[in-house]
Design an enzyme around this catalytic site. Structure first.
Site, PDB file in Angstrom:
ATOM      1  N   LYS A 124      22.988  10.460 -22.633  1.00 53.87           N
ATOM      2  CA  LYS A 124      21.507   9.100 -22.864  1.00 53.87           C
ATOM      3  C   LYS A 124      21.228   8.853 -24.188  1.00 53.87           C
ATOM      4  O   LYS A 124      20.577   8.349 -24.735  1.00 53.87           O
ATOM      5  CB  LYS A 124      20.813  10.438 -22.157  1.00 53.87           C
ATOM      6  CG  LYS A 124      20.949  10.381 -20.806  1.00 53.87           C
ATOM      7  CD  LYS A 124      19.548  11.433 -19.964  1.00 53.87           C
ATOM      8  CE  LYS A 124      19.631  12.747 -20.715  1.00 53.87           C
ATOM      9  NZ  LYS A 124      20.995  13.278 -19.918  1.00 53.87           N
ATOM     10  N   THR A 125      21.605   9.923 -25.172  1.00 58.70           N
ATOM     11  CA  THR A 125      20.592  10.092 -26.761  1.00 58.70           C
ATOM     12  C   THR A 125      21.716   8.614 -27.308  1.00 58.70           C
ATOM     13  O   THR A 125      20.757   8.139 -27.652  1.00 58.70           O
ATOM     14  CB  THR A 125      20.870  11.084 -27.168  1.00 58.70           C
ATOM     15  OG1 THR A 125      20.222  12.423 -27.080  1.00 58.70           O
ATOM     16  CG2 THR A 125      20.544  10.854 -28.625  1.00 58.70           C
ATOM     17  N   GLU A 168      15.335   7.717 -23.442  1.00 60.99           N
ATOM     18  CA  GLU A 168      15.653   9.276 -22.486  1.00 60.99           C
ATOM     19  C   GLU A 168      15.264   9.554 -21.419  1.00 60.99           C
ATOM     20  O   GLU A 168      14.261   9.826 -21.476  1.00 60.99           O
ATOM     21  CB  GLU A 168      16.559   9.761 -23.740  1.00 60.99           C
ATOM     22  CG  GLU A 168      17.090  10.707 -23.377  1.00 60.99           C
ATOM     23  CD  GLU A 168      17.882  11.523 -24.326  1.00 60.99           C
ATOM     24  OE1 GLU A 168      18.101  12.530 -24.330  1.00 60.99           O
ATOM     25  OE2 GLU A 168      17.427  11.053 -25.761  1.00 60.99           O
TER      26      GLU A 168
END
Length: 467
Positions: A124-125, A168
């Protein structure tokens, strides 16, 4: 920066953040400060992130004390990690102040924008960061909230003047159910966060609810390769008003990866999109990062960015802190930091590093994260460590959890030994630094790995190597 764009949400004009230095909390605090809110908060210790918030005008107290809560605070913002007995939270409840979960605060910030929410068990990051950097390079000035710093403390968030808001979306505590994105990205679906999910079926149901919150006429960008994502796609295929864009190497993917060519610490990626071939550079190593970049490409296109320009702009991304971040080199040994703490992430980063090394050994200092994760996935973690030439395993980093009887890092060590790995348990940072520095030879690469404070060992290892 003078405030502009969407107004500060109600109750958040004078917010107090408990744990303001955390990755998710600090980003929301930064955006509110940039919008003109009078931000305050507390954290357990001082940090570069706290200093960056102070530079924006925020008040950051050290330690947790009811006296830190200002008399005119409009609300208290908390994460799921804040316990009920926290003195500031208790004081807020006594005073009848609104207590706002960080995900609700982020959802309020996204009101009036075109939100892109990036979800998945891992990646995600990186994907959120890639998208934020690329859209910024195109001059679209997006707002963004990321779970890690791009290039400097406090760079995990930005209040932009453009319409797009990239965020995110964290599934760990189901807080991503609060968002209503125009574009949702699902990179993968796996069982993790065992304190909150009892089974993979529960994880699927949680992701289904997230996808179900996509705005009518919106888009789901989802992996065509990862089994969990493929299963999720089959479950949401018939949702009305949802456009589904599949990405990956699978035959028939809407955005199909046709080639990933590793080039040291970078990759050249080719994708087939609407019958056209696009080739661009990803400035971080490993096929998993190439897949993240293609998901970012598809999400940006769905939000209205031009495909070819966006593909070129993705090369501007050069990494995020703790995601295979080069900490330095000493005595011919490179030291790299990895946030990987789930077995899939660990294996992906070790494979990427192996591809990027030139014959040297890969030495890992691994710190397990959470007792519950170690209990459920310790065997798989040990198997992943077999991809290294040698590994040191530290004690478990507890984070928000209390110890569980019989659950120690020895579970991972035993599993790694069973998989044929050269692995040793070490207790304490000093012992790990001394041992890995004594093992390393010119040409080797040392990888500090885990989501806890193992990240602090990189500079210590470099200093020891330089002696």
């Amino acid at each position: 920066m003078s405030p502009s764009g969407p107004p500060v949400p109600p109750d958040l004009d004078r917010p107090h953040f408990i744990g303001i230095g955390g990755a998710g909390m600090s980003g929301i605090a930064k955006i509110l400060a940039q919008r003109g809110a009078r931000v305050a908060g507390s954290d357990a210790k001082d940090s570069e992130t706290a200093q960056a918030l102070r530079a924006l005008g925020a008040t950051v107290h050290l330690g947790h004390d009811a006296a830190h809560l200002a008399p005119d605070a409009s609300a208290v913002v908390v994460s799921s990690a804040i316990r009920a007995q926290n003195p500031e939270l208790a004081a807020a409840r006594e005073r009848g102040l609104p207590v706002v979960h960080r995900s609700d605060a982020l959802a309020a910030l996204m009101a009036g924008t075109t939100p892109i929410a990036v979800a998945g068990t891992h990646g995600k990051t990186t994907t959120t960061s890639m998208l934020a950097v690329a859209l910024t390079a195109l001059g679209l000035d997006p707002s963004y909230a990321i779970g890690g710093d791009l290039d400097a403390p406090g760079s995990n968030a930005h209040h932009g003047g453009g319409e797009i808001f990239v965020a995110e979306a964290d599934e760990s505590d189901r807080s991503f159910h609060r968002y209503a994105p125009q574009v949702a990205v699902v990179l993968n679906v796996e069982l993790d966060h065992h304190a909150n999910y009892a089974s993979l079926e529960e994880v699927y149901e949680s992701f289904e609810e997230f996808v179900g919150r996509v705005r009518p006429g919106g888009t789901l960008v989802v992996s065509a390769d990862q089994p969990g994502a493929v299963e999720l796609t089959s479950r949401v295929r018939d949702l009305g008003g949802l456009n589904i864009v599949t990405v990956g190497e699978a035959e028939g993917a809407d955005v199909q990866i046709t080639r990933i060519n590793p080039r040291g610490l970078t990759s050249e990626v080719s994708v087939l999109l609407d019958g056209r071939m696009l080739t661009f550079t990803v400035s971080v190593p490993g096929s998993h990062y190439a897949h993240n970049a293609v998901a970012a490409l598809a999400a940006g296109i769905a939000a209205g960015a031009p495909a070819r320009n966006l593909a070129s702009a993705l090369a501007k991304y050069t990494g995020v802190k703790r995601r295979l971040q080069l900490k330095g080199e000493a005595a011919g040994v490179q030291v790299i930091d990895s946030y990987a703490h789930h077995p899939t992430e660990m294996a992906a980063d070790l494979t990427a590093i192996r591809q990027a090394t030139d014959g040297g050994r890969v030495l890992v200092v691994f710190q397990p994260h959470l007792f519950s994760r170690t209990r459920e996935l310790g065997t798989e973690m040990g198997g992943a460590l077999a991809l290294a030439d040698a590994s040191l395993v530290l004690d478990i980093y507890p984070a928000r959890e209390d110890p569980l009887p019989g659950i120690t890092s020895e579970l991972i060590v035993s599993a790694a030994e069973a998989a044929g790995a050269d692995v040793t348990a070490v207790h304490g940072a000093d012992a790990a630094v001394e041992r890995v520095a004594g093992m390393a030879k010119p040409g080797d690469l040392v990888l500090t790995m885990g989501a806890g404070d193992v990240t602090e060992l990189g500079p210590l290892i470099l200093a020891r190597l330089a002696d």
